[in-house]
Design a protein around this motif. Structure first.
Motif, PDB file in Angstrom:
ATOM      1  N   PRO A   1      66.076  -6.790  70.377  1.00  0.00           N
ATOM      2  CA  PRO A   1      66.358  -7.157  71.767  1.00  0.00           C
ATOM      3  C   PRO A   1      67.158  -8.456  71.811  1.00  0.00           C
ATOM      4  CG  PRO A   1      64.081  -7.695  71.218  1.00  0.00           C
ATOM      5  CD  PRO A   1      64.667  -7.062  69.997  1.00  0.00           C
TER       6      PRO A   1
ATOM      7  N   SER B   1      70.300 -10.576  74.216  1.00  0.00           N
ATOM      8  CA  SER B   1      71.151 -10.621  75.406  1.00  0.00           C
ATOM      9  C   SER B   1      71.912 -11.930  75.422  1.00  0.00           C
ATOM     10  CB  SER B   1      70.316 -10.471  76.681  1.00  0.00           C
ATOM     11  OG  SER B   1      69.360 -11.513  76.787  1.00  0.00           O
TER      12      SER B   1
ATOM     13  N   SER C   1      73.732  -6.778  76.509  1.00  0.00           N
ATOM     14  CA  SER C   1      72.351  -6.603  76.050  1.00  0.00           C
ATOM     15  C   SER C   1      72.282  -5.470  75.051  1.00  0.00           C
ATOM     16  CB  SER C   1      71.400  -6.330  77.226  1.00  0.00           C
ATOM     17  OG  SER C   1      71.724  -5.122  77.882  1.00  0.00           O
TER      18      SER C   1
ATOM     19  N   LEU D   1      68.892  -3.632  72.305  1.00  0.00           N
ATOM     20  CA  LEU D   1      67.445  -3.493  72.252  1.00  0.00           C
ATOM     21  C   LEU D   1      67.015  -2.808  70.964  1.00  0.00           C
ATOM     22  CD1 LEU D   1      66.413  -0.487  74.506  1.00  0.00           C
ATOM     23  CD2 LEU D   1      68.794  -1.146  74.207  1.00  0.00           C
ATOM     24  N   ARG D   2      65.713  -2.712  70.787  1.00  0.00           N
ATOM     25  CA  ARG D   2      65.172  -2.043  69.601  1.00  0.00           C
ATOM     26  C   ARG D   2      65.423  -0.538  69.666  1.00  0.00           C
ATOM     27  NH1 ARG D   2      59.921  -4.978  70.757  1.00  0.00           N
ATOM     28  NH2 ARG D   2      60.252  -7.072  69.948  1.00  0.00           N
TER      29      ARG D   2
ATOM     30  N   GLN E   1      61.521   0.505  71.854  1.00  0.00           N
ATOM     31  CA  GLN E   1      61.825   0.187  73.249  1.00  0.00           C
ATOM     32  C   GLN E   1      62.805   1.188  73.850  1.00  0.00           C
ATOM     33  OE1 GLN E   1      63.549  -3.762  72.723  1.00  0.00           O
ATOM     34  NE2 GLN E   1      61.682  -4.743  73.481  1.00  0.00           N
ATOM     35  N   TYR E   2      62.814   1.223  75.178  1.00  0.00           N
ATOM     36  CA  TYR E   2      64.001   1.639  75.918  1.00  0.00           C
ATOM     37  C   TYR E   2      64.174   0.659  77.060  1.00  0.00           C
ATOM     38  CZ  TYR E   2      60.789   4.207  79.137  1.00  0.00           C
ATOM     39  OH  TYR E   2      59.787   4.574  80.014  1.00  0.00           O
ATOM     40  N   ALA E   3      65.342   0.664  77.670  1.00  0.00           N
ATOM     41  CA  ALA E   3      65.632  -0.255  78.763  1.00  0.00           C
ATOM     42  C   ALA E   3      65.700   0.508  80.078  1.00  0.00           C
ATOM     43  CB  ALA E   3      66.941  -0.981  78.519  1.00  0.00           C
TER      44      ALA E   3
ATOM     45  N   HIS F   1      65.465  -4.342  82.198  1.00  0.00           N
ATOM     46  CA  HIS F   1      64.053  -4.459  81.808  1.00  0.00           C
ATOM     47  C   HIS F   1      63.852  -3.733  80.485  1.00  0.00           C
ATOM     48  CE1 HIS F   1      62.605  -5.973  85.737  1.00  0.00           C
ATOM     49  NE2 HIS F   1      63.550  -5.206  86.251  1.00  0.00           N
ATOM     50  N   LEU F   2      63.211  -4.378  79.513  1.00  0.00           N
ATOM     51  CA  LEU F   2      62.908  -3.751  78.228  1.00  0.00           C
ATOM     52  C   LEU F   2      61.466  -3.270  78.227  1.00  0.00           C
ATOM     53  CD1 LEU F   2      64.663  -6.215  75.772  1.00  0.00           C
ATOM     54  CD2 LEU F   2      65.581  -4.156  76.863  1.00  0.00           C
ATOM     55  N   HIS F   3      61.272  -2.007  77.871  1.00  0.00           N
ATOM     56  CA  HIS F   3      59.947  -1.384  77.943  1.00  0.00           C
ATOM     57  C   HIS F   3      59.495  -0.978  76.547  1.00  0.00           C
ATOM     58  CE1 HIS F   3      56.510   0.763  79.192  1.00  0.00           C
ATOM     59  NE2 HIS F   3      57.058   1.959  79.359  1.00  0.00           N
ATOM     60  N   ASP F   4      58.413  -1.600  76.054  1.00  0.00           N
ATOM     61  CA  ASP F   4      57.788  -1.203  74.782  1.00  0.00           C
ATOM     62  C   ASP F   4      56.906   0.008  75.074  1.00  0.00           C
ATOM     63  OD1 ASP F   4      59.019  -3.448  73.809  1.00  0.00           O
ATOM     64  OD2 ASP F   4      57.208  -4.654  73.704  1.00  0.00           O
TER      65      ASP F   4
END
Length: 263
Positions: free
Chosen positions: A196, A198, A207, A209-210, A234-236, A248-251
């Motif tokens: 992640p 940015s 940005s 992400l993973r 993650q997804y965003a 927003h990054l979501h684990d």
């Protein structure tokens, strides 16, 4: 606000096989489960490359089946681990430019989404050549609308030396295509790094992400090999309006305790 999902680096292999001790197919399936359960109202989903780990046809079959579960359109581009030939065989509906590169335009809310191809057979580095840049230049010259850019490789160094060495080999053609249009690019989304991150580059916010299977550990010193980790995938969730691009990054596999916070 306009909502879309950003996923990257899913690294699918033949069904039932493991990659670094995990099943990337199962992990991607759980990612799709989460999007359906929590963000089915998203207008679209973008996956920015490394769809497969070695470009195997069965990886693209699995990708097709999982994407078909989503209640929104999915926009795909290639990464360095992908096979353009095998991808196009499974996804003939994904547009290509006049030179056969997987490059196309798709509206993302009020923005023009421009999807770029940095895949180059035989190397893990990214390439954005004169032909690819000409396509981007032509699109940018068509009008003065705000733009979102999507690509797999970062176009600049990120301070992780081992990954910087396999980023875009030369960004001069990209810079040439963008010249005079930088202010119109409201956000640059990419993958490849499995972290992640940015910031901004030449005034363009970006940005990444993973991935959904394995990650690159944070290691800012020189190393010969890429340090891996199993930090949470993650997804965003990206929210757009006339004034902002919110990421927003979501684990999505996080199962830590949830509760309401008091005053």
């Amino acid at each position: 606000m306009h909502k879309f999902i950003h996923i990257t680096d899913i690294h699918l292999v033949e069904q039932g096989r493991a990659l670094y001790g995990h099943d990337p197919g199962k992990r991607f399936e759980r990612c799709i489960d989460s999007v359906i359960a929590e963000h089915a109202d998203a207008a679209s989903c973008v996956i920015t490359g490394d769809l497969a780990h070695v470009g195997h046809p069965d990886a693209y079959r699995q990708l097709s089946e999982q994407c078909a579960r989503l209640p929104m359109p999915v926009h795909l581009i290639l990464g360095n681990h992908d096979s353009r030939t095998n991808f196009r065989e499974r996804f003939p509906q994904v547009p290509v430019d006049s030179n056969g590169f997987v490059q196309y335009e798709q509206a993302i809310g009020r923005f023009r989404g421009l999807f770029l191809d940095t895949n180059e057979p035989g190397t893990h580095c990214g390439v954005f050549c004169e032909q690819r840049a000409n396509w981007l230049s032509q699109r940018l010259a068509e009008d003065d609308s705000p733009v979102l850019l999507f690509m797999h490789h970062p176009a600049f160094h990120l301070g992780i030396p081992v990954m910087d060495r396999i980023g875009l080999v030369d960004n001069e053609w990209l810079l040439t295509a963008l010249k005079g249009h930088e202010h119109r690019v409201k956000h640059l989304f990419f993958g490849h790094i499995h972290r992640p991150i940015s910031g901004s580059w030449r005034g363009i916010p970006f940005s990444t992400l993973r991935g959904t299977n394995h990650q690159v550990a944070l290691h800012l010193r020189e190393s010969e090999d890429i340090p891996g980790s199993f930090e949470p995938p993650q997804y965003a969730v990206v929210l757009l309006d006339d004034d902002s691009v919110i990421v927003h990054l979501h684990d999505f596999l996080d199962r830590s305790e949830r509760f309401w916070l008091g005053a």
